[in-house]
Design an enzyme around this catalytic site. Structure first.
Site, PDB file in Angstrom:
ATOM      1  N   HIS A 312       0.849  -1.188   0.000  1.00  0.00           N
ATOM      2  CA  HIS A 312       0.000   0.000   0.000  1.00  0.00           C
ATOM      3  C   HIS A 312       0.883   1.235   0.000  1.00  0.00           C
ATOM      4  O   HIS A 312       1.953   1.215   0.604  1.00  0.00           O
ATOM      5  CB  HIS A 312      -0.907   0.006   1.244  1.00  0.00           C
ATOM      6  CG  HIS A 312      -2.068   0.937   1.135  1.00  0.00           C
ATOM      7  ND1 HIS A 312      -1.968   2.265   1.455  1.00  0.00           N
ATOM      8  CD2 HIS A 312      -3.337   0.737   0.709  1.00  0.00           C
ATOM      9  CE1 HIS A 312      -3.140   2.835   1.246  1.00  0.00           C
ATOM     10  NE2 HIS A 312      -3.985   1.934   0.786  1.00  0.00           N
ATOM     11  N   ASP A 370      -7.996  -5.214  -0.111  1.00  0.00           N
ATOM     12  CA  ASP A 370      -8.474  -5.884  -1.324  1.00  0.00           C
ATOM     13  C   ASP A 370      -8.152  -7.364  -1.360  1.00  0.00           C
ATOM     14  O   ASP A 370      -8.685  -8.108  -2.179  1.00  0.00           O
ATOM     15  CB  ASP A 370      -7.885  -5.197  -2.560  1.00  0.00           C
ATOM     16  CG  ASP A 370      -8.444  -3.807  -2.699  1.00  0.00           C
ATOM     17  OD1 ASP A 370      -9.645  -3.641  -2.453  1.00  0.00           O
ATOM     18  OD2 ASP A 370      -7.688  -2.882  -3.020  1.00  0.00           O
TER      19      ASP A 370
HETATM   20  N1  CMC Z   1       4.103  -7.522  -4.864  1.00  0.00           N
HETATM   21  C1  CMC Z   1       5.430  -7.606  -5.032  1.00  0.00           C
HETATM   22  N2  CMC Z   1       6.274  -6.553  -4.881  1.00  0.00           N
HETATM   23  C2  CMC Z   1       5.728  -5.385  -4.563  1.00  0.00           C
HETATM   24  C3  CMC Z   1       4.336  -5.232  -4.370  1.00  0.00           C
HETATM   25  C4  CMC Z   1       3.526  -6.352  -4.527  1.00  0.00           C
HETATM   26  N3  CMC Z   1       2.215  -6.277  -4.358  1.00  0.00           N
HETATM   27  N4  CMC Z   1       4.074  -3.939  -4.050  1.00  0.00           N
HETATM   28  C5  CMC Z   1       5.254  -3.304  -4.046  1.00  0.00           C
HETATM   29  N5  CMC Z   1       6.254  -4.169  -4.351  1.00  0.00           N
HETATM   30  C6  CMC Z   1       7.672  -3.887  -4.382  1.00  0.00           C
HETATM   31  C7  CMC Z   1       8.066  -3.109  -5.638  1.00  0.00           C
HETATM   32  O1  CMC Z   1       8.466  -3.961  -6.670  1.00  0.00           O
HETATM   33  C8  CMC Z   1       9.190  -2.233  -5.124  1.00  0.00           C
HETATM   34  O2  CMC Z   1      10.352  -3.024  -5.069  1.00  0.00           O
HETATM   35  P1  CMC Z   1      11.817  -2.343  -5.311  1.00  0.00           P
HETATM   36  O3  CMC Z   1      11.998  -1.345  -4.218  1.00  0.00           O
HETATM   37  O4  CMC Z   1      12.770  -3.506  -5.241  1.00  0.00           O
HETATM   38  O5  CMC Z   1      11.756  -1.722  -6.657  1.00  0.00           O
HETATM   39  C9  CMC Z   1       8.789  -1.910  -3.681  1.00  0.00           C
HETATM   40  O6  CMC Z   1       7.946  -2.999  -3.283  1.00  0.00           O
HETATM   41  C10 CMC Z   1       8.050  -0.592  -3.547  1.00  0.00           C
HETATM   42  O7  CMC Z   1       6.999  -0.560  -4.529  1.00  0.00           O
HETATM   43  P2  CMC Z   1       6.275   0.770  -5.038  1.00  0.00           P
HETATM   44  O8  CMC Z   1       5.506   0.453  -6.268  1.00  0.00           O
HETATM   45  O9  CMC Z   1       7.291   1.875  -5.106  1.00  0.00           O
HETATM   46  O10 CMC Z   1       5.334   1.068  -3.805  1.00  0.00           O
HETATM   47  P3  CMC Z   1       4.086   2.028  -3.819  1.00  0.00           P
HETATM   48  O11 CMC Z   1       3.903   2.450  -2.415  1.00  0.00           O
HETATM   49  O12 CMC Z   1       4.198   3.090  -4.834  1.00  0.00           O
HETATM   50  O13 CMC Z   1       2.923   1.031  -4.303  1.00  0.00           O
HETATM   51  C11 CMC Z   1       0.948  -0.204  -4.465  1.00  0.00           C
HETATM   52  C12 CMC Z   1       1.781   0.754  -3.602  1.00  0.00           C
HETATM   53  C13 CMC Z   1      -0.380  -0.463  -3.727  1.00  0.00           C
HETATM   54  C14 CMC Z   1       0.638   0.440  -5.820  1.00  0.00           C
HETATM   55  C15 CMC Z   1       1.718  -1.529  -4.650  1.00  0.00           C
HETATM   56  O14 CMC Z   1       2.049  -2.094  -3.400  1.00  0.00           O
HETATM   57  C16 CMC Z   1       0.969  -2.530  -5.511  1.00  0.00           C
HETATM   58  O15 CMC Z   1       1.058  -2.454  -6.743  1.00  0.00           O
HETATM   59  N6  CMC Z   1       0.212  -3.494  -4.876  1.00  0.00           N
HETATM   60  C17 CMC Z   1      -0.586  -4.434  -5.608  1.00  0.00           C
HETATM   61  C18 CMC Z   1      -1.894  -3.780  -6.016  1.00  0.00           C
HETATM   62  C19 CMC Z   1      -2.854  -3.599  -4.872  1.00  0.00           C
HETATM   63  O16 CMC Z   1      -3.099  -4.495  -4.084  1.00  0.00           O
HETATM   64  N7  CMC Z   1      -3.443  -2.390  -4.778  1.00  0.00           N
HETATM   65  C20 CMC Z   1      -4.441  -2.083  -3.752  1.00  0.00           C
HETATM   66  C21 CMC Z   1      -4.002  -1.019  -2.832  1.00  0.00           C
HETATM   67  S1  CMC Z   1      -5.179  -0.798  -1.480  1.00  0.00           S
HETATM   68  C22 CMC Z   1      -6.518   0.017  -2.209  1.00  0.00           C
HETATM   69  C23 CMC Z   1      -6.862   1.350  -1.648  1.00  0.00           C
HETATM   70  O17 CMC Z   1      -6.582   1.664  -0.478  1.00  0.00           O
HETATM   71  O18 CMC Z   1      -7.461   2.173  -2.425  1.00  0.00           O
END
Ligand code: CMC
Length: 436
Positions: A312, A370
């Protein structure tokens, strides 16, 4: 107009090319302090750069508080797990709209008001019929909610507090009716009118799943689960769709148009569509024995795979909503005799493995809301295309509470971010005959 509760919290100093600029620091009741940069452009002729607003507070708010590191979510100070366990969605609506939990008589009056606003103008039904049968429910919701401004002229004057309140009651009351109509239209069944003797969520379930051919009895376990899902989704401070509602409202647009803008923003897969993606992932994994292999693929960056329902932007700890969601998922599957559901087994195993894996621990990736909501909504009988529409139904109260708060904020201004321009500098117009 409400008085600001922001307190001064000292000074920050910013050095730019040898010159020092003093910037006031501000404090709320919880959370990090803020550097007040409102006068920075005037004084220093520089702007700040923050795409995605990761370090920018766009407003003062006293509705919802999140501490992502600790996994805390509170509505008006009340922890989400306590509300999920003890409150109802309608009581939570009152809390979000008015700031405190209602007394018995306030709740009775509020319930009466919301219940008496659940019907929609009869002509709105023809509006639905203008959509193709295969229209996505969110496409219908965007159009129909925006169209409410054309039906309820007596609650579009944003400068009249009474009209603002009536609009907020109408939106909370009519969203279940509209979402249920979008569903019925989608599946080709007749619309079902609301029943005033039923509670908010019971009524919604009946409008979705009853048919004229037979009686429908609301299952209390399923209704409690859906009511809890609504509570968990009711507000989440300045997320993308809420910020969209505030931005639309900052220009003076009417409440129905603003909520339609919020629905459009919520529709995106990075926001409202993630539970659908998590459910698809569980189906793709299929059986428990395939979980280790799938986790291995996720950890291999070249696969481009992410564990959907994990991680998240704000929570770097267990999403507090996920715990309450997991309880409801189990309750629904038990009630329906689906505790042997292969998807649930895959979800439990996936969570177990991921929570003890260094990759996920180091990156602070925990299950989010989710992860379990898709399984629950599927078991309740909703098609995946309805998942985001249900989210919109629940989030409407948060949007409208934030919209009302914005209009009562003495510091409210039209939202107008700046940019770092990187296009061509001034050049003279070239006649077509001379262009190469
Ligand atoms: N599975 C595997 N690796 C992950 C995941 C995941 N679900 N999420 C983040 N990472 C890794 C990513 O590859 C990165 O690794 P590195 O530092 O080695 O490059 C690191 O963790 C940080 O990722 P980020 O994309 O910079 O993190 P973020 O805070 O921008 O992303 C997120 C948050 C929710 C978009 C992401 O965790 C994700 O894509 N999750 C899966 C989709 C999901 O479940 N979304 C629902 C969110 S809750 C809904 C709401 O509240 O509205």
């Amino acid at each position: 107009m409400k008085e600001s509760k922001i307190k001064p919290a000292g000074q920050a100093s910013l050095g730019i090319e040898g010159k020092n600029f003093d910037l006031p620091m501000l404090a709320g009741s919880q959370g990090p302090n803020a550097v007040d940069i409102r006068k920075l452009y005037d004084q220093a002729d520089v702007i700040t750069y923050d795409p995605g607003f990761t370090s920018t507070a766009s407003t003062e708010s006293n509705i919802t508080f999140i501490d992502g590191d600790k996994g805390v979510l509170q509505y008006r100070g009340y922890p989400i797990d306590q509300l999920a366990e003890h409150s109802s969605f309608l009581e939570t609506c009152y809390l979000l709209l008015y700031g405190d939990l209602p007394t018995a008589s306030q709740m009775e009056k509020f319930t009466y008001t919301i219940t008496r606003h659940t019907m929609v103008h009869e002509q709105l039904a023809s509006f639905f019929r203008g959509f193709r049968r295969d229209a996505h429910p969110m496409a219908i919701m965007c159009g129909v909610v925006g169209a409410l401004s054309a039906f309820y002229h007596d609650s579009t004057d944003i400068n009249d507090p009474k009209q603002r309140e009536i609009a907020s009651h109408r939106l909370v009351a009519k969203m279940p009716t509209i979402a249920a109509m979008a569903y019925k239209y989608h599946v080709g069944q007749p619309f079902v009118y609301p029943r005033n003797e039923l509670g908010y969520t019971d009524n919604f379930l009946r409008m979705c799943f009853s048919v004229p051919a037979e009686d429908y009895k609301v299952n209390k376990v399923l209704s409690k689960a859906l009511d809890t899902i609504f509570i968990l989704h009711a507000d989440h401070e300045q997320n993308a769709s809420t910020s969209t509602v505030r931005l639309a409202g900052s220009s003076g647009a009417n409440p129905f148009a603003c909520i339609a803008a919020g629905i459009a923003c919520l529709w995106g897969p990075a926001h409202g569509g993630a539970n659908e993606a998590a459910l698809k992932m569980l189906m793709e994994i299929g059986t428990v024995d395939k979980v280790p292999e799938y986790v291995k693929r996720v950890k291999d960056k070249s696969s481009g795979l992410r564990l959907m329902g994990f991680g998240h932007r704000v929570y770097k700890n267990y999403d507090p909503r996920a715990k309450a969601m997991q309880i409801q998922a189990h309750a629904v599957l038990d009630e329906l005799g689906l505790h042997d559901d292969p998807l649930l087994k895959v979800a439990i195993e996936l969570e177990r493995i991921a929570l003890q894996d260094d990759y996920f621990i180091e990156k602070k990736l925990y299950p989010n809301i989710d992860f379990y909501s898709g399984i629950t909504l599927k078991a309740l009988g909703f098609p995946t295309s309805m998942f985001t529409a249900l989210f919109a139904l629940a989030r409407t109260v948060g949007w409208i509470a934030q919209w009302k708060e914005m209009l009562e904020d003495p510091h409210q201004k039209i939202g107008r971010p700046r940019q770092i321009y990187t296009g061509p500098t001034e050049r003279a117009y070239v006649p077509m005959s001379q262009r190469k």
